[in-house]
Design an enzyme around this catalytic site. Structure first.
Site, PDB file in Angstrom:
ATOM      1  CD  GLU A  89      -2.658   1.763   0.457  1.00 44.64           C
ATOM      2  OE1 GLU A  89      -3.556   2.369   0.226  1.00 44.64           O
ATOM      3  OE2 GLU A  89      -3.252   0.494  -0.366  1.00 44.64           O
ATOM      4  CB  THR A 143     -12.368   8.876 -10.639  1.00 49.46           C
ATOM      5  OG1 THR A 143     -10.814   8.398 -10.348  1.00 49.46           O
ATOM      6  CG2 THR A 143     -12.972   9.469 -10.109  1.00 49.46           C
TER       7      THR A 143
END
Length: 416
Positions: free
Chosen positions: A229, A342
């Site tokens: 991450e 998006t």
């Protein structure tokens, strides 16, 4: 101010009921006067309406949506720094930045992305075979958006958000404040799209390929085939897994495969399909369970360090969609005809929308009253409020009577 909260962009369009609009106004006043609810919003939160609202205006023939989006864009762009950085946090009550710092990661990403995608949505390669000339012919907002995008790409993206791997020229990592974020792997795809505007943007495509190889390198360095991450990277491109603030988890994010899809469609290089297939194989091996897919707590652990008991909606809506498109026919949801939001929703580009609107049935559907939103008046809440007011009024009336009786009684005793 022109800046919206996380909801209610076109307030007070809530239906035709006067009672409901009065209730909405009173509720809004009370909320603003006595609470701090939603006073702050991110740049992405206030500035990511443009593409969807331009699409609505073109499809419905109502310029209202575009005007609202343009006002927001013009407002936040006015606060840009010398290098093009726009503040990432805003106070929607004052219309001013909450603080001046900005970036490309969470809270800013989709705003920067839309600076490019809105001009691409309006102007296609079929427009005089020159997208840039088309943008310059339209209103100044489109040109302002593209100029700010170029300013960010040529400035802070290269100087602050890119770290080259030492001794490995074709590899660079997307970073924010010295930290690699899986979320930033959307940048290579954005750069590849930007390179389609004109031939003099080939250096953007070169950088896009370096950055996507950096994201791929992060995946290769782990034991599970997934990138972390977030993780610290020094200026020499060396990874520091033990630094505080890192996060070795994998949350099924779509940004890396999104960029692989865009780069494959724009370059035709099969290596991007091969990278995508590696992601799919890792998903099947480490993340698949009977009821779906889960994230992993530690990508550097051979067993994933345990599962993250969550399958976000973006995994199906974006990650799997981009993987599917990566291996589908090249003309299936073509980038010549569509621009992706998006959240990976493909929107038909303007010239295609115009062809659709020529059909009578589209016009008939658009004018159909069933698409009009009529917000019902909250009768139950209104009834509860009336009951409470009546109850309080009754209690107050009883108290007043008791005071009157007590006053009369005391007055009578004094006269005697």
């Amino acid at each position: 101010t022109v800046l919206p909260r996380m909801y209610d962009v076109l307030f007070p369009s809530r239906g035709g009921s006067i009672l409901y609009q009065a209730y909405s106004r009173i509720y809004q006043w009370g909320r603003d006067a006595f609470t701090s609810e939603h006073h702050l919003n991110s740049l992405a939160g206030v500035g990511s309406f443009s593409l969807e609202f331009y699409f609505l205006s073109k499809t419905l023939g109502l310029d209202l949506y575009r005007q609202v989006a343009d006002r927001i864009t013009q407002h936040v762009v006015a606060y840009q720094g010398k290098d093009g950085t726009v503040p990432s946090s805003w106070n929607v009550m004052t219309g001013k930045p909450h603080f001046l710092g900005g970036g490309l990661g969470s809270g800013s990403d989709s705003f920067v992305e839309y600076l490019l995608k809105v001009p691409l949505f309006i102007c296609t390669s079929s427009d005089d075979n020159d997208i840039l000339a088309c943008i310059q012919k339209h209103d100044s907002v489109l040109l302002d958006m593209l100029e700010l995008y170029d300013k960010i790409v040529k400035g802070p993206l290269r100087s602050q958000h890119t770290v080259s791997k030492e001794f490995d020229v074709p590899i660079a990592y997307p970073v924010d404040n010295g930290i690699y974020h899986q979320l930033l792997c959307f940048v290579p795809g954005m750069l590849a799209l930007g390179a389609t505007i004109s031939v003099d943007r080939e250096d953007d495509l070169v950088l896009a390929e370096k950055l996507v190889r950096g994201c791929h390198d992060m995946h290769e360095q782990s034991s599970t085939g997934f990138g972390p991450e977030k993780i610290h990277i020094n200026r020499a491109g060396a990874v520091n897994r033990n630094s505080a603030g890192g996060d070795p988890s994998y949350l099924l994010r779509p940004e890396y495969v999104e960029s692989l899809f865009v780069l494959y469609r724009t370059t035709g290089k099969q290596e991007y399909q091969e990278m995508g297939w590696e992601v799919f194989e890792s998903l099947e091996r480490y993340c698949k369970i009977d009821l779906g897919y889960t994230g992993l707590r530690d990508v550097y652990d051979l067993k994933g360090g345990g599962r993250v008991d969550d399958m976000p909606s973006y995994f199906i809506a974006e990650t799997l969609k981009y993987l599917l498109l990566l291996f589908g026919p090249d003309d299936f949801v073509s980038l010549q005809d569509f621009v992706f939001t998006t959240e990976a929703h493909p929107l038909l580009r303007v010239d295609v929308v115009d062809r659709m609107r020529a059909h009578a049935y589209i016009q008939a559907e658009i004018s159909n009253d069933k698409y009009t939103v009529h917000a019902p008046f909250p009768w139950r809440l209104f009834g509860v409020i009336l009951v409470v007011i009546s109850f309080v009024s009754g209690i107050a009336g009883c108290i007043r009577k008791m005071w009157r009786w007590k006053y009369r009684y005391n007055t009578k005793n004094l006269t005697q």
